[in-house]
Design an enzyme around this catalytic site. Structure first.
Site, PDB file in Angstrom:
ATOM      1  N   LYS A   1       0.823  -1.216   0.000  1.00  0.00           N
ATOM      2  CA  LYS A   1       0.000   0.000   0.000  1.00  0.00           C
ATOM      3  C   LYS A   1       0.855   1.263   0.000  1.00  0.00           C
ATOM      4  O   LYS A   1       0.543   2.256   0.655  1.00  0.00           O
ATOM      5  CB  LYS A   1      -0.964   0.012   1.188  1.00  0.00           C
ATOM      6  CG  LYS A   1      -1.927  -1.141   1.237  1.00  0.00           C
ATOM      7  CD  LYS A   1      -2.765  -1.252  -0.029  1.00  0.00           C
ATOM      8  CE  LYS A   1      -3.724  -0.077  -0.212  1.00  0.00           C
ATOM      9  NZ  LYS A   1      -4.519  -0.195  -1.472  1.00  0.00           N
TER      10      LYS A   1
ATOM     11  N   ARG B   1       6.251   4.450   3.048  1.00  0.00           N
ATOM     12  CA  ARG B   1       5.083   5.294   3.311  1.00  0.00           C
ATOM     13  C   ARG B   1       4.936   5.488   4.806  1.00  0.00           C
ATOM     14  O   ARG B   1       5.204   4.570   5.583  1.00  0.00           O
ATOM     15  CB  ARG B   1       3.815   4.641   2.743  1.00  0.00           C
ATOM     16  CG  ARG B   1       2.545   5.480   2.935  1.00  0.00           C
ATOM     17  CD  ARG B   1       1.358   4.841   2.231  1.00  0.00           C
ATOM     18  NE  ARG B   1       0.169   5.673   2.335  1.00  0.00           N
ATOM     19  CZ  ARG B   1      -1.000   5.390   1.763  1.00  0.00           C
ATOM     20  NH1 ARG B   1      -1.110   4.285   1.027  1.00  0.00           N
ATOM     21  NH2 ARG B   1      -2.036   6.192   1.910  1.00  0.00           N
TER      22      ARG B   1
ATOM     23  N   SER C   1      -4.604   2.715   5.033  1.00  0.00           N
ATOM     24  CA  SER C   1      -4.951   2.390   3.651  1.00  0.00           C
ATOM     25  C   SER C   1      -5.175   0.886   3.486  1.00  0.00           C
ATOM     26  O   SER C   1      -6.133   0.452   2.836  1.00  0.00           O
ATOM     27  CB  SER C   1      -3.825   2.864   2.720  1.00  0.00           C
ATOM     28  OG  SER C   1      -4.105   2.514   1.380  1.00  0.00           O
TER      29      SER C   1
END
Length: 337
Positions: free
Chosen positions: A62, A148, A156
């Site tokens: 993700k 991330r 997410s």
């Protein structure tokens, strides 16, 4: 954090058991072949051929890996697996009849001058023994990680898997969940591993302690997928050693995701938290993720610093080019007047 420690302890114990089993197998094989003739011992190893796969996108989940797969597929000198996620090293390697030849059959036939690679984000969080197998296959593999922000990544992932499970009737829709239930899911080490798959530091350490050199690893920032996608891809192309190409702006700015059957990459389907939910639970999540984020920063910091330097150098060159073009325009217009 106790569940994290227990999970890592179980992984280490399992890895140790696998090492013992492998040693026994090697010893047995040595005994069986001790009577081989000298000519037999000089035969070339069957796995001595040049490995086909030269690079891997290994995570984070993700964090834009489907986008990266789509961007790399635009390059004429790059050959990717037919399906984005092959899952050979984390899953199929251990299955009967699925050896390296099966792995390499997952890629379309390509000319020898093409760079072959695949993207499976779960590779970042594999057991150390499997990373060792990956290194043994090709010690020169180049590895790409998209980092991330840990809580954003977990949110997410949770939203995607919760939507899929709710559509199948296997979970409550997020609108029906209490704050405590959402926090529990986002800090769980159980499937879909929302917290565990935000771990990057341990994965990077496993790579370097199992043969890979830091210069074989590129860690880039997910936020640049939206902010500076063209520059990010230039850094990736340079890292892989292929010519830079200009990708269509429409593609660069599209948010892609993999379909649940893993057969295709499609435009992303938006998943959102109910109004105010994220704000209500953020303080609890920050506290729960504090140690994990510290580890990621400590281990991943040098990689991200190197990446940032590459991005800054590109910006400098672009600004110099822009200034030069502006000066040339002024000179041309002055001459005309």
């Amino acid at each position: 954090m106790a569940s994290f420690a227990a999970s890592m302890a179980n992984m280490s114990a399992t890895a140790a058991n696998q090492k013992v089993k492998k040693k026994k197998k090697r010893a047995a094989a040595s005994t069986e072949t001790s009577g081989a003739t000298s000519s037999e011992s000089k035969r070339p190893r069957q796995d001595s051929r040049r490995p086909k796969v030269a690079f891997l996108g290994i995570g984070m989940q993700k964090a834009g890996t489907s986008w990266l797969y789509t961007m790399l597929s635009q390059h004429p000198s790059i050959c990717l697996s037919v399906e984005k996620e092959v899952h050979y090293w984390d899953m199929h390697k251990e299955e009967k009849g699925k050896g390296d030849e099966w792995y390499e059959s997952q890629f379309p036939e390509s000319s020898p001058d093409k760079l072959v690679g695949e993207i499976t984000p779960d590779y970042l969080n594999m057991w150390a023994t499997r990373i060792g197998q990956m290194h043994a296959y090709n010690p020169n593999l180049k590895l790409i990680v998209l980092h991330r922000e840990e809580i954003s990544r977990a949110c997410s992932a949770f939203l995607m898997w919760n939507r899929i499970a709710a559509e199948k009737g296997e979970a409550k829709a997020i609108e029906s969940m209490t704050d405590d239930e959402v926090v529990a899911a986002l800090t769980s080490m159980e499937p879909p591993h929302c917290m565990g798959l935000s771990e990057m530091g341990k994965g990077l350490e496993n790579l370097t302690t199992n043969g890979f050199k830091p210069e074989q690893i590129l860690v880039a920032e997910f936020e640049d997928v939206a902010k500076r996608p063209d520059q990010l891809m230039n850094v990736v192309f340079d890292f892989l050693g292929v010519e830079r190409i200009q990708i269509e702006e429409e593609k660069l700015k599209t948010n892609f995701q993999i379909k649940t059957d893993r057969t295709a990459v499609v435009a992303n389907k938006s998943n959102k938290f109910p109004k105010d939910l994220k704000e209500r639970i953020m303080g609890r999540l920050e506290k729960a993720y504090k140690e994990l984020k510290r580890r990621n920063k400590k281990v991943g910091g040098p990689y991200l610093k190197r990446y940032q330097a590459l991005m800054d150098a590109q910006e400098e060159k672009e600004e110099e080019k822009k200034e030069k073009e502006e000066k040339e325009t002024i000179i041309t217009e002055t001459a005309k007047s």
